[in-house]
Design a protein around this motif. Structure first.
Motif, PDB file in Angstrom:
ATOM      1  N   GLY A  57     -19.487 -28.342  55.975  1.00 52.84           N
ATOM      2  CA  GLY A  57     -18.151 -27.784  55.794  1.00 52.84           C
ATOM      3  C   GLY A  57     -18.143 -26.623  54.814  1.00 52.84           C
ATOM      4  O   GLY A  57     -17.515 -25.575  55.059  1.00 52.84           O
ATOM      5  N   ILE A  58     -18.841 -26.769  53.688  1.00 46.05           N
ATOM      6  CA  ILE A  58     -18.917 -25.680  52.708  1.00 46.05           C
ATOM      7  C   ILE A  58     -19.656 -24.484  53.293  1.00 46.05           C
ATOM      8  O   ILE A  58     -19.261 -23.319  53.088  1.00 46.05           O
ATOM      9  N   ALA A  73     -24.063 -24.314  43.495  1.00 47.26           N
ATOM     10  CA  ALA A  73     -24.335 -25.654  42.962  1.00 47.26           C
ATOM     11  C   ALA A  73     -24.696 -26.627  44.076  1.00 47.26           C
ATOM     12  O   ALA A  73     -25.584 -27.485  43.906  1.00 47.26           O
ATOM     13  N   VAL A  74     -24.051 -26.517  45.222  1.00 52.18           N
ATOM     14  CA  VAL A  74     -24.365 -27.397  46.354  1.00 52.18           C
ATOM     15  C   VAL A  74     -25.770 -27.115  46.874  1.00 52.18           C
ATOM     16  O   VAL A  74     -26.527 -28.044  47.211  1.00 52.18           O
ATOM     17  N   ARG A 114     -27.209 -33.581  38.892  1.00 52.74           N
ATOM     18  CA  ARG A 114     -26.398 -32.807  37.953  1.00 52.74           C
ATOM     19  C   ARG A 114     -25.668 -31.677  38.687  1.00 52.74           C
ATOM     20  O   ARG A 114     -24.475 -31.445  38.472  1.00 52.74           O
ATOM     21  N   ALA A 115     -26.367 -30.959  39.560  1.00 50.24           N
ATOM     22  CA  ALA A 115     -25.729 -29.888  40.322  1.00 50.24           C
ATOM     23  C   ALA A 115     -24.643 -30.438  41.239  1.00 50.24           C
ATOM     24  O   ALA A 115     -23.593 -29.810  41.423  1.00 50.24           O
ATOM     25  N   GLY A 116     -24.867 -31.616  41.807  1.00 53.57           N
ATOM     26  CA  GLY A 116     -23.836 -32.227  42.641  1.00 53.57           C
ATOM     27  C   GLY A 116     -22.595 -32.590  41.851  1.00 53.57           C
ATOM     28  O   GLY A 116     -21.463 -32.447  42.343  1.00 53.57           O
ATOM     29  N   SER A 117     -22.779 -33.057  40.617  1.00 56.84           N
ATOM     30  CA  SER A 117     -21.634 -33.390  39.770  1.00 56.84           C
ATOM     31  C   SER A 117     -20.825 -32.139  39.428  1.00 56.84           C
ATOM     32  O   SER A 117     -19.589 -32.158  39.444  1.00 56.84           O
ATOM     33  N   VAL A 118     -21.500 -31.031  39.131  1.00 58.18           N
ATOM     34  CA  VAL A 118     -20.800 -29.778  38.832  1.00 58.18           C
ATOM     35  C   VAL A 118     -20.031 -29.293  40.057  1.00 58.18           C
ATOM     36  O   VAL A 118     -18.875 -28.852  39.961  1.00 58.18           O
ATOM     37  N   ALA A 119     -20.659 -29.370  41.233  1.00 59.17           N
ATOM     38  CA  ALA A 119     -19.991 -28.949  42.459  1.00 59.17           C
ATOM     39  C   ALA A 119     -18.760 -29.809  42.736  1.00 59.17           C
ATOM     40  O   ALA A 119     -17.724 -29.304  43.194  1.00 59.17           O
ATOM     41  N   THR A 120     -18.840 -31.083  42.467  1.00 57.61           N
ATOM     42  CA  THR A 120     -17.698 -31.979  42.679  1.00 57.61           C
ATOM     43  C   THR A 120     -16.521 -31.580  41.800  1.00 57.61           C
ATOM     44  O   THR A 120     -15.368 -31.585  42.238  1.00 57.61           O
ATOM     45  N   GLY A 145     -32.802 -29.763  45.630  1.00 59.45           N
ATOM     46  CA  GLY A 145     -33.396 -30.756  44.737  1.00 59.45           C
ATOM     47  C   GLY A 145     -33.597 -32.103  45.422  1.00 59.45           C
ATOM     48  O   GLY A 145     -34.611 -32.786  45.181  1.00 59.45           O
ATOM     49  N   PHE A 146     -32.695 -32.474  46.290  1.00 61.82           N
ATOM     50  CA  PHE A 146     -32.848 -33.733  47.042  1.00 61.82           C
ATOM     51  C   PHE A 146     -34.043 -33.653  47.980  1.00 61.82           C
ATOM     52  O   PHE A 146     -34.819 -34.614  48.105  1.00 61.82           O
ATOM     53  N   TYR A 147     -34.212 -32.506  48.664  1.00 59.06           N
ATOM     54  CA  TYR A 147     -35.357 -32.358  49.561  1.00 59.06           C
ATOM     55  C   TYR A 147     -36.669 -32.376  48.798  1.00 59.06           C
ATOM     56  O   TYR A 147     -37.665 -32.963  49.247  1.00 59.06           O
ATOM     57  N   VAL A 148     -36.719 -31.740  47.630  1.00 59.50           N
ATOM     58  CA  VAL A 148     -37.951 -31.704  46.849  1.00 59.50           C
ATOM     59  C   VAL A 148     -38.354 -33.100  46.390  1.00 59.50           C
ATOM     60  O   VAL A 148     -39.543 -33.461  46.380  1.00 59.50           O
ATOM     61  N   LYS A 149     -37.399 -33.917  46.042  1.00 58.31           N
ATOM     62  CA  LYS A 149     -37.699 -35.243  45.510  1.00 58.31           C
ATOM     63  C   LYS A 149     -37.965 -36.265  46.602  1.00 58.31           C
ATOM     64  O   LYS A 149     -38.831 -37.135  46.449  1.00 58.31           O
ATOM     65  N   ASN A 150     -37.223 -36.157  47.719  1.00 58.19           N
ATOM     66  CA  ASN A 150     -37.325 -37.199  48.747  1.00 58.19           C
ATOM     67  C   ASN A 150     -37.937 -36.714  50.055  1.00 58.19           C
ATOM     68  O   ASN A 150     -38.159 -37.525  50.957  1.00 58.19           O
TER      69      ASN A 150
END
Length: 714
Positions: A305-306, A273-274, A226-232, A280-285
């Motif tokens: 880059g960001i 957001a990024v 969800r946070a990735g979608s908002v950042a996009t 969140g990706f690190y926590v899950k995977n």
């Protein structure tokens, strides 16, 4: 008791010694396995459907972000639309002569032009005649072409927010007194817009987002996507707010430099957001850098880059290494857009949108770029380089700026572009820029022009320059529609004030009121005008334009004399306060050259006639005619020098007082005062506080006070 657990029912169906437990024990194992398999298949389908629903909702969140931003932008457009329509109306040709309106300038402010065009109704001839009518033996002194070419001023419209009872509070700067590292001069209006957008992003991040740990029995959980979608969704908005070819600024009538604050804030929200997406990706995977899939690698490239753009945009780095900041911003933007396109297929449209926005901005900049020959001249006393481009005569509005490049500096300095406000009015003798030494690049320009001298035209140097612009300005604010204008400038901000003052003086014969206005071409013509009026016994026009210059030398000790101006007379030099005044007689000469002469007496009489025609008649109480502090009648035009810091509240109060006096004489309602401030942050903040804290009843009486500001730096 449930029906299937009733033992009496089992005896009736299967015999007296049979129960449901015995029946289940004697059932075939294949039937039990089929039931368990069916349950597993059904759970798998449920989990799969839950994941699909969550993925679809995450994609829809992007559209919600864009629609919410469009709603905020639409509200701002509605508030600014009336003034844009007023500009369009003032720019349209009018058939009836007495209804002709000027000052719209809708054609200007876009592209620099080499051919100038006079303002509609401007006076080109310097031949003065005395008009006569059948009823009067003599009429006012006018130019032979002025009467048929005069224009009405553009319509004046107050800002919609100015009608709110708490409109003054919108100028508050909540973070102006914080430490320098966290200081910001954003107004309450800007803060409310930012908070509205932050609330929108918070809603999109929380709405139906399952942050609980994921299990095998549910398809949602730990929703980092969800946070990735908002950042996009924020990436094209951040680019659109940062480029010079700013479509958003065009919609709301503001220059790109005034939208930088929103560019910075949304860029930081994008970074947050990024960070949430990556964490969140690190926590899950888990954290691992081995055996990464390709789309994850591209995600890391976009994240780096960001990260580079955000770190180099910090004031500590940006102010010291601005060149590094610009290079990192460009490289980081390429990494973000490229990594985003290969990270997920759903991100490709947003990456393409960002590329298109930046490409359109580049084409806009190229269309605004002009190659010209300029004359540079060094002013050692002012540490300033004057750049004159005679070939560019029109295409800009007062208050706008251009970006200057000098190829003669070589690489890499020849490619650097620096903004400078235009110090001359359009449709004149050319563009004039004043570049004060404030860094390496301007110091190089000053040394390049140091071989010239302002006392000798032959020693001026000619160089080839590249100009890009015009940019910025006051948007749809029409300065000629105001009754009075107060220009406040500090340091090199004087160039912007000079541009406005020059433009207003140029428009004085055509874009003020519909009554007769005297045009002064040069000192000789003004002297002829005064002599003719003495013979006819006439007063001066009621709508004469007064230009007063107040110079405050803030770093001058109070005990040091100021020799910038010679005293106008022994009575005009206040040696106790250090204040000096230099008035101009109607013959264009300084008053000190007329002391103890008959011409001095005649000029004083003419000044009194002019003042009496502007100020109210004797039937008005003297308390409304004289200055409340000194009891003196307000002066018309002149230059004053003060060895102290300016009191903006007092200056604004005097301007409001004199504006009301002029309109009492004409029995009309004032159309407001426009205050412009250009200079350091502290000075602009002082002007803002003076406008904000001014008496609301006086504001209403004068037709409103509007502030337009421009600050140095970010």
């Amino acid at each position: 008791m449930p029906l299937m657990g009733n033992p009496s029912l089992a005896r009736v169906l299967y015999g007296p010694s049979m129960t449901f437990a015995n029946l289940a024990a004697t059932a075939p194992s294949s039937a039990v396995s089929s039931l368990q398999a069916t349950e597993v298949v059904n759970m798998t389908q449920v989990v799969k459907q839950q994941k699909a629903d969550q993925f679809a909702l995450d994609n829809e969140i992007r559209y919600i972000v864009l629609l919410g931003f469009a709603g905020i932008l639409g509200a701002c457009m509605i508030l600014s639309q009336p003034r844009f329509l007023a500009r369009v109306y003032a720019s349209m040709p009018h058939r009836e002569r007495n209804q002709a309106v000027g000052g719209g300038d809708l054609r200007d402010g876009w592209l620099l032009r080499r051919k100038g065009r006079p303002h509609p109704g401007s006076v080109k001839s310097s031949r003065w005649t005395i008009s006569k009518t059948d009823n009067e033996g003599s009429g006012p002194l006018v130019d032979s072409h002025t009467r048929s070419q005069q224009l009405q001023p553009p319509p004046h419209l107050n800002l919609a927010l100015s009608f709110l009872p708490f409109s003054s509070a919108l100028l508050v700067s909540p973070f102006a007194k914080l430490p320098r590292i966290a200081r910001s001069y954003m107004t309450l209006t800007q803060l409310l817009l930012i908070l509205s957008f932050v609330a929108l992003l918070a809603f999109t991040l929380i709405y139906k987002s399952d942050l609980s740990p994921s299990t095998r029995t549910k398809g949602s959980g730990q929703n980092f996507q969800r946070a990735g979608s908002v950042a996009t969704a924020l990436i094209p908005l951040t680019i659109a707010l940062g480029v010079r070819g700013n479509v958003i600024g065009l919609c709301v009538g503001e220059g790109y430099e005034r939208l930088k604050i929103f560019h910075k804030v949304i860029g930081r929200l994008l970074f947050v957001a990024v960070i949430v997406h990556v964490v969140g990706f690190y926590v899950k995977n888990g954290v691992t850098l081995l055996g990464l899939q390709q789309f994850i690698v591209w995600g890391y490239i976009s994240f780096i880059g960001i990260l580079v753009m955000v770190v180099t945009s910090l004031p500590v780095i940006r102010n010291v290494y601005y060149g590094v900041f610009r290079v990192c911003h460009f490289v980081g933007m390429i990494a973000v857009l490229l990594g985003l396109a290969f990270h997920r297929d759903e991100c490709i449209p947003y990456s393409v949108a960002g590329v298109c926005i930046y490409t359109v901005s580049i084409f806009c900049s190229l269309s605004k770029t002009r190659l010209a020959t300029a004359t540079i001249e060094a002013l050692p006393e002012a540490s300033t380089t004057v750049v004159t481009i005679p070939s560019l005569r029109s295409g800009w509005r007062a208050g706008q700026h251009v970006r200057l490049r000098v190829p003669a500096f070589g690489l890499p300095h020849g490619l650097e572009s620096h903004p400078f406000a235009i110090a001359s009015s359009p449709n004149g003798e050319g563009m004039v820029l004043m570049c004060k030494k404030a860094g390496d690049w301007t110091d190089r320009l000053f040394r390049h022009a140091s071989g010239s001298s302002f006392q000798s035209d032959e020693r001026r140097r000619k160089i080839t320059v590249i100009l890009e612009g015009p940019y910025g300005g006051l948007g749809n604010t029409l300065i000629p529609s105001f009754s009075s204008v107060l220009l406040v400038a500090g340091g090199s901000g004087i160039t912007s004030a000079l541009g406005h003052a020059h433009d207003l003086i140029t428009r004085a014969p055509t874009a003020l009121m519909a009554t007769l206005i005297d045009l002064v071409n040069d000192a000789k013509d003004w002297e002829l005008t005064c002599n003719s009026r003495r013979g006819t016994g006439q007063g001066f026009g009621q709508d004469a334009t007064a230009l007063r210059v107040h110079i405050y030398v803030t770093r001058c000790p109070i005990s040091s004399p100021i020799t910038l101006l010679a005293p106008a007379s022994p009575f005009d030099d206040d040696r106790n306060t250090g204040i000096q005044h230099k008035g101009l007689s109607e013959s264009g000469q300084s008053l000190e050259s007329l002391v103890n002469s008959e011409e001095r007496l005649e000029c004083e009489k003419d000044r009194n006639r002019w003042r009496s025609s502007i100020l109210p008649s004797t039937t008005v109480p003297s308390s409304l005619i004289c200055e409340p502090s000194t009891g003196a009648v307000p002066t018309l035009s002149g230059i004053s020098v003060y060895p102290l810091r300016p009191n903006f509240s007092s200056i604004l109060s005097n301007t409001v007082h004199e504006t009301i006096l002029r309109h009492i004489k004409k029995a009309t309602r004032p159309s407001g005062i426009c205050v412009t401030a250009c200079g350091p942050h502290e000075m602009v903040q002082g002007v803002r506080d003076a406008v904000r804290l001014f008496d609301s009843s006086k504001k209403w009486e004068v037709g409103g006070i509007e502030l337009e500001e421009e600050r140095f730096g970010w």
